[in-house]
Design an enzyme around this catalytic site. Structure first.
Site, short mmCIF file in Angstrom:
data_model
loop_
_atom_site.label_atom_id
_atom_site.label_comp_id
_atom_site.label_asym_id
_atom_site.label_seq_id
_atom_site.Cartn_x
_atom_site.Cartn_y
_atom_site.Cartn_z
N GLY A 125 -31.02 21.83 -11.49
CA GLY A 125 -30.81 20.95 -12.64
C GLY A 125 -29.39 20.99 -13.18
N SER A 134 -26.86 20.95 -11.06
CA SER A 134 -26.07 20.27 -10.01
C SER A 134 -25.28 19.09 -10.55
CB SER A 134 -27.01 19.76 -8.93
OG SER A 134 -27.29 20.80 -8.06
N GLY A 135 -24.09 18.92 -10.01
CA GLY A 135 -23.23 17.81 -10.39
C GLY A 135 -22.42 18.10 -11.64
N ASP A 139 -19.38 17.56 -1.34
CA ASP A 139 -20.49 17.22 -2.25
C ASP A 139 -19.95 16.69 -3.58
OD1 ASP A 139 -22.98 16.96 -3.30
OD2 ASP A 139 -23.46 19.10 -3.42
N ASP A 170 0.82 -1.22 0.00
CA ASP A 170 0.00 0.00 0.00
C ASP A 170 0.85 1.27 0.00
OD1 ASP A 170 0.73 -0.94 2.59
OD2 ASP A 170 -0.65 0.48 3.51
N GLU A 171 2.14 1.15 0.24
CA GLU A 171 2.98 2.35 0.32
C GLU A 171 4.14 2.34 -0.66
OE1 GLU A 171 2.00 4.91 2.17
OE2 GLU A 171 0.31 3.73 2.92
N HIS A 224 -25.00 15.06 -3.61
CA HIS A 224 -26.42 15.31 -3.31
C HIS A 224 -27.34 14.82 -4.43
CE1 HIS A 224 -26.29 19.31 -5.49
NE2 HIS A 224 -27.54 18.98 -5.72
C1 4AZ Z 1 -29.65 23.11 -7.68
O1 4AZ Z 1 -30.60 22.99 -6.90
C2 4AZ Z 1 -28.86 24.38 -7.65
N1 4AZ Z 1 -27.22 29.07 -7.99
C3 4AZ Z 1 -27.72 24.47 -8.42
C4 4AZ Z 1 -26.98 25.63 -8.39
C5 4AZ Z 1 -27.37 26.69 -7.62
C6 4AZ Z 1 -28.50 26.62 -6.86
C7 4AZ Z 1 -29.27 25.44 -6.88
C8 4AZ Z 1 -26.51 27.91 -7.60
O2 4AZ Z 1 -29.37 22.22 -8.48
#
Ligand code: 4AZ
Length: 498
Positions: A444, A446-447, A350, A147-148, A301
């Site tokens: 929408g 997000s990610g 996240d 592992d090292e 999330h």
């Molecule tokens: C969301 O709920 C979301 N203004 C993504 C970005 C931001 C806020 C909410 C940033 O997917």
């Protein structure tokens, strides 16, 4: 001496193994009556027809007198054949139990010896496994120190290959002398890449001030290059190894002022080839970024709770319109790994990884983005781009077409100010946007990616995480700080290597 910052294995972003939220098997109810015997009718057991036929045969046999043999008593003669039956049933039960025990034993042995099939890494061929957190953490956990002893990383924007020396307690670049592509592929696979994506190795000027290196001893007679490395103050070629494990960060996008997301513009084909749309039950829910042919980075999330089951997800790559996605199949997801220290209440850490069931084929429209290497610096107001199918205004529907907008980074001390997020911005987060708002990611998105162009390559600076509404003044978008996650990403890509 190596004058760089302390070894990168000090990865605060990574904590001991506790992968993801517990799987939620919502909705599974097995309707087994808890007290089945009450449901059984109170009638005598039904025997198969052979049983009544069997009894007379017994008595017929007993009726034949055999003078020299002690005659069985009537009672014993009556129970003689049932006893045989009982014995048979007993033997059969024992056989079933033994077979069951043998199967259970084999299964236990299999899972004990191959526990790496979960979220663990093999200690060579010893059959022992360790968690990703134990790998390259400066402490020996494998029986032979596996592992090292092959800890490598790519440092800075020039992808300088560095190896960690536990003996010298530091990261060292490698002299390019005697280096070859075979070693380059080995280093890339040890980082978590597949050798098929390997691009090249080059010799480049070392970082100024770097005075000690690792050198290869080709006469050491080992095929394992790590075993031949020794520390040296001199590098004859004057150049160190730079390795590209994947041809990442290329886009068709020309620099332009085209500026939806909120306040953005529709994207052109091939502009953001790493952008994917993540669908569950036929609906776009989140964005993601391609980093290898089989790994997608997204937000933790997005895959929380009921969404943590990989079977419900489809990944769409190289398609700009959501309408076009509904008529195509998408890629299935084999595995989802959420950051073990993701905190839903604060959105700390996240980030999550999705492993696809089949590899993406890279072309003009589908390509990986580069993960930022340790030692990479972004300017405090570095120009970045956000992309996604999110809403074009707060509370709006997701967009049909992929949109993109340019936003500058906002340094964390400003973003944590009382008029901004007043201390909610943690080190695993990075802000981007304008003080006056107007341009932002939204529901929408997000990610999805926050990227920047540096040295002609596109780098993943962050993953869209949260914000107070969308595009309001003093409320910029908040993104996962990818430089904090790269170490965790590489270790987890190694888990499922082979
Ligand atoms: C969301 O709920 C979301 N203004 C993504 C970005 C931001 C806020 C909410 C940033 O997917």
């Amino acid at each position: 001496m190596n004058s760089r910052p302390p070894p990168y294995y000090e990865n605060y972003a990574y904590q001991p193994e506790n992968f993801g939220p517990p799987r939620h098997f919502g909705g599974y109810n097995v309707y087994l009556p808890s007290s089945s015997p009450h449901y059984l009718p109170s009638v005598p057991p039904h025997y198969p027809p052979s049983v009544p036929h069997y009894v007379p045969r017994v008595s017929t046999h007993q009726s034949t007198p055999v003078p020299t043999i002690v005659q069985p008593t009537p009672s014993s003669s009556k129970t003689c054949m049932p006893k045989t039956r009982k014995a048979l049933i007993l033997i059969l039960s024992i056989v079933i139990i033994l077979v069951g025990a043998a199967i259970a034993g084999v299964l236990i042995w299999y899972f004990e010896t191959d526990s790496c099939s979960g979220s663990k890494i093999h200690c060579g061929t010893t059959g022992i496994c360790v968690t990703p957190a134990q790998w390259c953490n400066g402490m020996i956990d494998c029986p032979n120190g596996e592992d090292e002893n092959r800890c490598v990383r790519l440092y800075g924007p020039d992808f300088i290959l560095e190896v960690y020396s536990s003996e010298n307690k530091g990261w060292y670049s490698i002299c390019h002398d005697d280096w070859n592509d075979g070693y380059g592929k080995t280093a890339c696979t040890d980082m978590g890449y597949n050798k098929n994506t390997y691009l090249n190795s080059k010799g480049i000027a070392p970082i100024s001030g770097n005075v000690s290196f690792m050198r290869l001893n080709t006469s050491a007679g080992s095929t394992d290059f790590y075993k031949t490395l020794y520390k040296s103050l001199w590098c004859p070629s004057g150049s160190v190894v730079s390795v590209r494990c994947i041809d990442c960060g290329l886009s068709n996008k020309r620099a332009s002022a085209r500026n939806r997301i909120v306040g953005g513009n529709a994207a052109f084909p091939g502009d953001w080839p790493w952008q994917v749309s993540l669908h569950t039950h036929g609906v776009h829910l989140c964005g993601g970024s391609i980093i290898t042919p089989e790994w997608i980075v997204t937000a933790a999330h997005c895959v929380e709770g009921v969404y943590s089951d990989s079977h419900q997800w489809s990944v769409y790559a190289g398609i700009l319109s959501q309408l076009a996605m509904s008529s195509s199949r998408g890629y299935r997801v084999a595995k989802i790994i959420s950051h073990p220290n993701y905190d839903p209440s604060t959105k700390n850490n996240d980030v999550a990884l999705m492993k696809l069931q089949s590899s993406l084929f890279f072309d003009e429209l589908i390509r990986p983005v580069c993960l930022p290497n340790p030692g990479m610096m972004f300017q405090p107001e570095q120009k970045c781009w956000i992309t996604g199918w999110g809403a074009k205004h707060q509370g709006g529907n997701t967009s049909v077409e992929l949109n993109a907008a340019s936003v500058p980074l906002i340094d964390s001390s400003t973003c944590n100010g009382i008029f901004f997020y007043n201390g909610l911005i943690l080190p695993t987060m990075i802000c981007a946007g304008y003080l006056e708002g107007k341009v932002d990611s939204c529901q929408g998105d997000s990610g999805g990616p926050l990227v920047t162009l540096k040295d002609s390559l596109w780098w993943l600076v962050g993953d869209t995480s949260w914000g107070s509404g969308c595009a309001g003044p003093f409320k910029p978008g908040v993104y996962g700080n990818m430089t904090r996650f790269t170490d965790w990403i590489y270790r987890n890509m190694q888990v499922t290597q082979s």
